[in-house]
Write a protein that holds these residues in place. Structure first.
Motif, PDB file in Angstrom:
ATOM      1  N   THR A 170       1.309  -5.674   0.727  1.00 24.24           N
ATOM      2  CA  THR A 170       1.521  -5.184   2.092  1.00 24.24           C
ATOM      3  C   THR A 170       2.961  -5.408   2.535  1.00 24.24           C
ATOM      4  O   THR A 170       3.585  -4.524   3.137  1.00 24.24           O
ATOM      5  N   LEU A 192      -2.473 -11.594   6.606  1.00 23.12           N
ATOM      6  CA  LEU A 192      -2.907 -11.833   5.226  1.00 23.12           C
ATOM      7  C   LEU A 192      -2.395 -13.184   4.729  1.00 23.12           C
ATOM      8  O   LEU A 192      -3.092 -13.890   3.990  1.00 23.12           O
ATOM      9  N   LEU A 243      -2.635  -9.346  -1.911  1.00 18.30           N
ATOM     10  CA  LEU A 243      -2.642  -8.326  -0.862  1.00 18.30           C
ATOM     11  C   LEU A 243      -1.474  -8.521   0.097  1.00 18.30           C
ATOM     12  O   LEU A 243      -0.879  -7.544   0.567  1.00 18.30           O
ATOM     13  N   CYS A 244      -1.137  -9.781   0.393  1.00 16.37           N
ATOM     14  CA  CYS A 244      -0.018 -10.071   1.295  1.00 16.37           C
ATOM     15  C   CYS A 244       1.293  -9.545   0.706  1.00 16.37           C
ATOM     16  O   CYS A 244       2.094  -8.912   1.417  1.00 16.37           O
TER      17      CYS A 244
END
Length: 467
Positions: free
Chosen positions: A297, A335, A293-294
């Motif tokens: 993003t 994140l 997810l990091c």
């Protein structure tokens, strides 16, 4: 000593911070200082906490005095880095930026040596890695020996119970290290530590080797974590940091990241208290999800940043501030904080519950080693990805400035790599033979790997995480 003004006093060269004022001597001193700094930090990480634990165990008449000094000492440890993080960015000359920490380090070193005569000095106890090496050496000497069929053929130390060891079939050849040779006296074999190992030492070696495939999957998390200290910081350094009329210093953002990381660490600690057997690998999987997810993003926000750069014609103006708030980066920083927290806590708990007893005090160092290896691999990944991206005459994704680079594509590559790594980890973790330690009344989720006794009240402990 690497700054031009300092060397200019003795060499007569120019004193300005300009490229033509920086010669081979300055560069050699700078990189030598960087290497020495890395060695110093490594020694600090390894030595300080064990040293404090040794001194804390000391009981004498000075204990009340030491207790009185704990609070002001802890206050200084907290306040000085915060003040330094806020103040140093406003100091322009690099000679002072480097010089102030150098002077503080000299003072700290002198203060440390003032207590040299009163410190408790504990004799070295030996390294568990030596025992693992001994097992392989003993196996090499006994490679012609047949596999032991009876446990009576195996050597055990006093207090070791053969029934307490599973004698796993995994790497059964290592059991030759514990075979008692009928041609020699047992006493002579025991005295030669490199020719005979106990059953416990053989099992410890097996466990250590069994952990290697899972350990290798942790490296990708280190690669993703490294971009927080490199590209994320470089992005933030050229973005609008205004908060009202206040230009927020970059270290404040890093302190905010550290605070969020501690908050995630509290959640991770409470999660890991639920199960000693399967919670650590589950927590590691959660950390890997955070890494995916990091990266996603970060890629999306970098695309937005590049659009702003093109819109305002800043492609060839790398030193200009980008009219985009730096607080857009908080999403990827938070994140990343989740990744670091869950990974550090979970991997420490995994090592503690699954590693040999003799290695438990070294677990925190294994965690830092994984991150360090990931940081080194991140440099290699940038090089490899850059070379692949320029094939066919295309432009390399990594240029001399971030404005012309395509970090978004690199982040997408890391997202894909993290996704594959998660699948590999699930396969390795599902086939891993876990030690059953549910009956053991202890729980360790601290990143340092130090044992913390548990009273069995998980709910109370979970609540205390936030107290």
């Amino acid at each position: 000593m690497s700054t031009p003004p300092v060397l200019a006093n003795s060499t007569g060269t120019c004193k300005q911070y300009e490229p033509h004022c920086i010669g081979h001597t300055q560069k050699a001193l700078f990189y030598t200082g960087m290497a020495m700094l890395a060695v110093g930090i490594a020694g600090h990480l390894v030595s300080v906490q064990p040293f404090l634990d040794e001194q804390e165990d000391r009981v004498n008449n000075n204990t009340p005095i030491r207790d009185c000094l704990k609070l002001p000492g802890f206050t200084l440890v907290v306040i000085i880095p915060i003040v330094g993080a806020i103040a140093l960015p406003y100091i322009k000359p690099w000679s002072l930026r480097f010089g102030i920490p150098a002077i503080c380090t000299v003072v700290a070193t002198l203060l440390f040596f003032t207590g040299w005569r009163t410190y408790d000095k504990v004799e070295p106890q030996g390294s568990p890695l030596t025992n693992v090496c001994r097992v392989f050496v003993a196996v090499a000497f006994k490679r012609s020996q047949p596999f032991p069929l009876d446990s009576k053929q195996l050597y055990k130390k006093d207090g070791e119970d053969l029934q307490s060891f599973s004698r796993t079939r995994f790497l059964r050849c290592l059991e030759k290290a514990a075979v008692i040779s009928p041609d020699e006296k047992l006493e002579d074999q025991v005295n030669n530590r490199w020719r005979l190992c106990s059953v416990a030492e053989v099992e410890d070696a097996k466990i250590a080797l069994r952990m290697i495939p899972m350990w290798l999957t942790f490296i990708v998390c280190g690669i993703v974590s490294s971009i927080g200290n490199t590209y994320f910081v470089e992005q933030a350094n050229h973005m609008n940091r205004k908060l009202g009329k206040w230009n927020v210093p970059l270290p404040i953002l890093l302190l905010l990241f550290a605070w969020v990381k501690s908050l995630f660490a509290s959640f991770a600690s409470c999660f890991l208290k639920k199960s000693k057997k399967y919670a650590p690998p589950t927590g590691i999987a959660i950390a890997m999800i955070f890494s995916i997810l990091c990266c996603i993003t970060a890629a999306r926000i970098e695309i937005r940043r590049l659009r702003v750069i093109r819109k305002h014609g800043l492609l060839d103006k790398p030193d200009e501030k980008i009219p985009m708030s730096v607080f857009w980066l908080l999403f990827q920083f938070f994140l990343l904080a989740g990744l670091d927290s869950f990974f550090e806590k979970s991997i420490a708990a995994f090592y503690n519950h699954q590693s040999p007893e003799s290695m438990r005090k070294y677990l925190g160092f294994f965690t830092k080693g994984v991150f360090g290896l990931g940081f080194m691999c991140s440099v290699l990944s940038v090089y490899v990805v850059g070379k692949i991206s320029e094939k066919g005459g295309k432009t390399n994704w990594f240029q001399f400035t971030l404005n012309k680079s395509r970090l978004d594509r690199y982040y997408w590559v890391l997202a894909g790599l993290s996704s594959v790594n998660l699948l590999v980890f699930v396969l390795v973790a599902s086939s891993y033979r876990y030690k059953n330690r549910e009956a053991v009344d202890e729980d360790v989720v601290d990143t340092g790997g130090a044992g913390v006794p548990s009273d069995g009240n998980n709910e109370a402990e979970c609540c205390s995480c936030f107290g």
